[in-house]
Scaffold this motif. Structure first.
Motif, PDB file in Angstrom:
ATOM      1  N   LYS A  69      -4.810 -10.839  82.133  1.00  0.00           N
ATOM      2  CA  LYS A  69      -3.436 -11.169  82.493  1.00  0.00           C
ATOM      3  C   LYS A  69      -2.447 -10.608  81.466  1.00  0.00           C
ATOM      4  O   LYS A  69      -1.317 -10.252  81.820  1.00  0.00           O
ATOM      5  CB  LYS A  69      -3.293 -12.693  82.596  1.00  0.00           C
ATOM      6  CG  LYS A  69      -1.917 -13.196  83.027  1.00  0.00           C
ATOM      7  CD  LYS A  69      -1.586 -12.840  84.467  1.00  0.00           C
ATOM      8  CE  LYS A  69      -2.390 -13.614  85.461  1.00  0.00           C
ATOM      9  NZ  LYS A  69      -2.041 -15.038  85.591  1.00  0.00           N
ATOM     10  N   GLU A  70      -2.895 -10.480  80.218  1.00  0.00           N
ATOM     11  CA  GLU A  70      -2.005  -9.989  79.161  1.00  0.00           C
ATOM     12  C   GLU A  70      -1.508  -8.571  79.467  1.00  0.00           C
ATOM     13  O   GLU A  70      -0.328  -8.258  79.285  1.00  0.00           O
ATOM     14  CB  GLU A  70      -2.728 -10.000  77.809  1.00  0.00           C
ATOM     15  CG  GLU A  70      -3.184 -11.366  77.339  1.00  0.00           C
ATOM     16  CD  GLU A  70      -4.474 -11.822  78.007  1.00  0.00           C
ATOM     17  OE1 GLU A  70      -4.780 -13.022  77.912  1.00  0.00           O
ATOM     18  OE2 GLU A  70      -5.161 -10.980  78.629  1.00  0.00           O
ATOM     19  N   GLU A  71      -2.403  -7.715  79.949  1.00  0.00           N
ATOM     20  CA  GLU A  71      -2.010  -6.345  80.291  1.00  0.00           C
ATOM     21  C   GLU A  71      -1.057  -6.327  81.485  1.00  0.00           C
ATOM     22  O   GLU A  71      -0.090  -5.552  81.517  1.00  0.00           O
ATOM     23  CB  GLU A  71      -3.242  -5.489  80.589  1.00  0.00           C
ATOM     24  CG  GLU A  71      -4.044  -5.066  79.370  1.00  0.00           C
ATOM     25  CD  GLU A  71      -5.048  -6.113  78.926  1.00  0.00           C
ATOM     26  OE1 GLU A  71      -5.799  -5.850  77.988  1.00  0.00           O
ATOM     27  OE2 GLU A  71      -5.086  -7.217  79.518  1.00  0.00           O
ATOM     28  N   GLN A  73       1.009  -8.637  82.290  1.00  0.00           N
ATOM     29  CA  GLN A  73       2.298  -9.144  81.833  1.00  0.00           C
ATOM     30  C   GLN A  73       3.051  -8.098  81.008  1.00  0.00           C
ATOM     31  O   GLN A  73       4.260  -7.916  81.169  1.00  0.00           O
ATOM     32  CB  GLN A  73       2.081 -10.418  81.009  1.00  0.00           C
ATOM     33  CG  GLN A  73       1.618 -11.607  81.839  1.00  0.00           C
ATOM     34  CD  GLN A  73       1.097 -12.749  80.992  1.00  0.00           C
ATOM     35  OE1 GLN A  73       0.655 -12.545  79.861  1.00  0.00           O
ATOM     36  NE2 GLN A  73       1.131 -13.957  81.525  1.00  0.00           N
ATOM     37  N   ALA A  74       2.321  -7.406  80.140  1.00  0.00           N
ATOM     38  CA  ALA A  74       2.965  -6.461  79.226  1.00  0.00           C
ATOM     39  C   ALA A  74       3.366  -5.153  79.895  1.00  0.00           C
ATOM     40  O   ALA A  74       4.369  -4.531  79.523  1.00  0.00           O
ATOM     41  CB  ALA A  74       2.028  -6.178  78.046  1.00  0.00           C
ATOM     42  N   THR A  97      -0.609 -19.740  83.439  1.00  0.00           N
ATOM     43  CA  THR A  97      -1.161 -19.415  82.120  1.00  0.00           C
ATOM     44  C   THR A  97      -0.273 -18.441  81.349  1.00  0.00           C
ATOM     45  O   THR A  97      -0.743 -17.669  80.533  1.00  0.00           O
ATOM     46  CB  THR A  97      -2.568 -18.813  82.278  1.00  0.00           C
ATOM     47  OG1 THR A  97      -2.483 -17.654  83.127  1.00  0.00           O
ATOM     48  CG2 THR A  97      -3.526 -19.805  82.891  1.00  0.00           C
ATOM     49  N   GLY A  98       1.017 -18.468  81.616  1.00  0.00           N
ATOM     50  CA  GLY A  98       1.917 -17.595  80.860  1.00  0.00           C
ATOM     51  C   GLY A  98       3.016 -17.028  81.726  1.00  0.00           C
ATOM     52  O   GLY A  98       3.338 -17.549  82.786  1.00  0.00           O
ATOM     53  N   GLU A  99       3.593 -15.913  81.275  1.00  0.00           N
ATOM     54  CA  GLU A  99       4.698 -15.262  81.984  1.00  0.00           C
ATOM     55  C   GLU A  99       4.262 -14.836  83.384  1.00  0.00           C
ATOM     56  O   GLU A  99       3.223 -14.198  83.555  1.00  0.00           O
ATOM     57  CB  GLU A  99       5.134 -14.032  81.185  1.00  0.00           C
ATOM     58  CG  GLU A  99       6.368 -13.355  81.738  1.00  0.00           C
ATOM     59  CD  GLU A  99       7.635 -14.181  81.556  1.00  0.00           C
ATOM     60  OE1 GLU A  99       8.591 -13.942  82.308  1.00  0.00           O
ATOM     61  OE2 GLU A  99       7.650 -15.064  80.672  1.00  0.00           O
ATOM     62  N   ASN A 335      -9.213 -19.755  79.098  1.00  0.00           N
ATOM     63  CA  ASN A 335      -8.304 -20.035  77.977  1.00  0.00           C
ATOM     64  C   ASN A 335      -7.932 -21.515  77.879  1.00  0.00           C
ATOM     65  O   ASN A 335      -7.161 -21.902  77.007  1.00  0.00           O
ATOM     66  CB  ASN A 335      -7.045 -19.173  78.079  1.00  0.00           C
ATOM     67  CG  ASN A 335      -6.215 -19.485  79.307  1.00  0.00           C
ATOM     68  OD1 ASN A 335      -6.636 -20.236  80.181  1.00  0.00           O
ATOM     69  ND2 ASN A 335      -5.038 -18.898  79.384  1.00  0.00           N
TER      70      ASN A 335
END
Length: 436
Positions: A69-71, A73-74, A97-99, A335
Motif C-alpha cells: 500500500k505504501e507504493e 500511496q506514494a 490503514t493510511g492515506e 500491520n
C-alpha cells in the motif's frame, strides 16, 4: 435460455494444471502491457534490476519484489496505464490503514468488475429470479456498491438501491419490494435485527432468505460460523454467504453453496501467499499475507501487490465442482498484529470473543505502547447492564480462556465508544484503534 453467468466458468472447473497454463499466458500479456504503459513498473523493474524477459510463468513471479500500500500511496498516478480520457470512473480506498488511494477504471475495467460480481453472486446460490437489496452506498467514491450494482445488472436480476443505514427505510423496502437477498455489512444486519425487535417486527416473516455479507468476517479460521454469524442466524432464519475483496484488486473471493472458503477467479487474478520475508508459502496449512496480480485490468493493473491481509489457502476440489483455490476468512491485517505478553494475536480474534458476549452493545479495541514500549490493549465497552463488575469479570475471563491473555477492560459510555469508532484519518467507522 439461462444466462451463462449463472454457470460455473470453465476455467474454474478444469484441472489446476490447465488453469495455470491459461494464467501463464494471461500473465505474459499483462507483463507486456505493463512494460509498455506503466510508469511505476518500468521504474520498479529498472530499480530492482529485473529483466522483463525473465518472467515466463507464474513460477517466475518470485523474481519480482512485491509492492504494498505504501507504493500505491506514494506513487498513485504512476500506476495509471491509460490517458485520463479513457477513465470512466474513479474510486478511492477506505483509508483504513493510511492515506486513501485512488483507483481509476476504464470501460473494460467496469465490465470486468461487473463480470466478477455476477459470477460471484451466481456462485452464492444466485438465481435468475433474485431481487437484491443493496444496503451499501453507491456514491462517496466507494467501489463496493458500484461493483454489486453492475454485477446484478449483468445477471439481469432485480435491484433495490437503498444505500447504507436507516433501518426503517430498509424494512419499509423489504415490505414494499419483497427482495429475497440483502447485500450488507454483518454488523449492520445486527443493528437491523435490534431495530426490528424494538419495533415488534418479525424478520422471519419478510421475503429475505439470503444475505451476502461484506466488509466483515462471519467465519473463523476453520471456516466455521463465528460469533457474529451465530448471533445473526439465532434471530433471523437466513443463509449467510461470506465474501472477501478489496478496492485495489477489483475482484472478490466469494463463498459458493458449500461455504468452505471464498473461490478465486483464476481468469481475473493470481493469488500468492507470502511469509514475513516475502517468500512464497506452499504448505497446505500455511498462514501468510495475500499477494495478488490482477489479470485483464487496463486502468491500474497491479503486479505482486501485497494486500496486508493474513489468510490461508485451500487447494482441494470443492464439492460445488470448482477446482480453483479458496481463501479463508481474513485472520487479521499484517500491520495490525499485536504482541501482547508473549502472545501474538490479531484484532479479529478479540472481536470474536466480544461478539459472543450478549451483554456487550458496543466496543472498541485500542492498542498503544506502554511505558516499556510493549503493546498494551484496552477494550472499551458499552453495556446497558447494571452489574458492570460482573460483566467486566466475564469479559476478562473469556478473553483469557480464548486468547490466553487478559487485556484491560474498561466500561464506558455509548458516546465514548462511538467517538473511538470515528477516527479523523479514516473514511469509515472502525472498531480497532491503533495508537502505537
Amino acid at each position: 435460455m439461462l444466462n451463462p453467468l449463472f454457470e460455473i466458468p470453465t476455467l474454474e472447473k478444469v484441472p489446476a494444471k490447465a488453469a495455470k497454463e491459461w494464467q501463464n499466458k494471461a500473465l505474459k500479456e499483462q507483463l507486456a502491457y505493463l512494460k509498455e504503459n506503466s510508469t511505476f513498473y518500468q521504474k520498479h523493474f529498472k530499480n530492482h534490476k529485473v529483466n522483463w524477459s525473465d518472467i515466463e510463468t507464474i513460477n517466475d513471479l518470485h523474481k519480482i519484489p512485491p509492492i504494498g500500500k505504501e507504493e500505491l500511496q506514494a506513487f498513485n498516478m504512476d500506476f495509471l496505464c491509460v490517458p485520463k480520457t479513457k477513465i470512466i470512473d474513479y474510486v478511492t480506498t477506505s483509508g483504513t490503514t493510511g492515506e486513501p488511494v485512488t483507483i481509476a477504471l476504464t470501460e473494460e475495467d467496469l465490465q470486468r468488475l461487473a463480470y466478477n460480481e455476477a459470477i460471484s453472486l451466481a456462485g452464492a446460490n444466485g438465481k435468475p429470479e433474485d431481487i437484491y437489496q443493496l444496503t451499501t452506498t453507491i456514491d462517496r467514491r466507494f467501489m463496493a456498491g458500484l461493483a454489486y450494482y453492475l454485477g446484478i445488472r449483468n445477471l439481469k436480476c432485480g435491484i433495490v438501491r437503498v444505500g447504507s443505514g436507516i433501518p426503517q427505510l430498509q424494512l419499509d423496502t423489504l415490505e414494499r419490494i419483497q427482495p429475497n437477498t440483502l447485500i450488507a455489512v454483518p454488523s449492520f444486519i445486527n443493528a437491523l435485527i435490534n431495530y426490528a425487535q424494538k419495533n415488534n417486527i418479525d424478520l422471519n416473516q419478510t421475503s429475505v432468505k439470503k444475505i451476502i455479507c461484506i466488509g466483515e468476517s462471519i467465519r473463523d479460521v476453520g471456516l466455521k460460523p463465528n460469533a457474529l454469524h451465530k448471533k445473526i442466524v439465532e434471530q433471523w432464519n437466513v443463509k449467510l454467504y461470506s465474501t472477501y475483496a478489496s478496492t485495489e484488486m477489483g475482484t472478490a473471493y466469494t463463498e459458493c453453496t458449500a461455504q468452505q472458503g471464498g473461490h478465486e477467479h483464476p481468469q481475473l487474478i493470481i493469488s500468492e501467499l507470502l511469509d514475513e520475508n516475502n517468500q512464497v508459502l506452499t504448505a497446505e496449512d500455511a498462514e501468510g499475507e495475500l499477494c495478488i496480480t490482477t489479470l485483464g485490468v487496463k486502468g491500474m493493473p497491479l503486479l505482486r501487490f501485497k494486500t496486508g491481509d493474513m489468510v490461508r489457502f485451500y487447494h482441494e476440489k470443492c464439492s460445488c465442482g470448482r477446482t480453483s483455490k479458496r481463501v479463508s476468512a481474513v485472520l487479521g491485517r499484517k500491520n495490525q498484529m499485536i504482541k501482547y505478553k508473549g502472545t501474538t494475536l490479531y484484532p479479529p480474534a478479540i472481536f470474536e470473543v466480544l461478539n459472543s458476549i450478549e451483554e456487550v452493545q458496543l466496543y472498541a479495541v485500542e492498542v498503544k505502547k506502554s511505558e516499556l514500549d510493549t503493546d498494551e490493549i484496552i477494550i472499551h465497552l458499552y453495556s446497558k447492564t447494571q452489574d458492570t463488575k460482573r460483566l467486566e469479570t466475564k469479559c476478562s475471563e473469556l478473553l483469557r480462556a480464548k486468547l490466553r491473555v487478559k487485556p484491560k477492560v474498561v466500561l464506558t459510555t455509548k458516546e465514548a465508544v462511538q467517538a473511538l469508532h470515528q477516527q479523523k484519518n479514516l473514511r469509515k467507522p472502525t472498531v480497532f484503534v491503533d495508537n502505537r
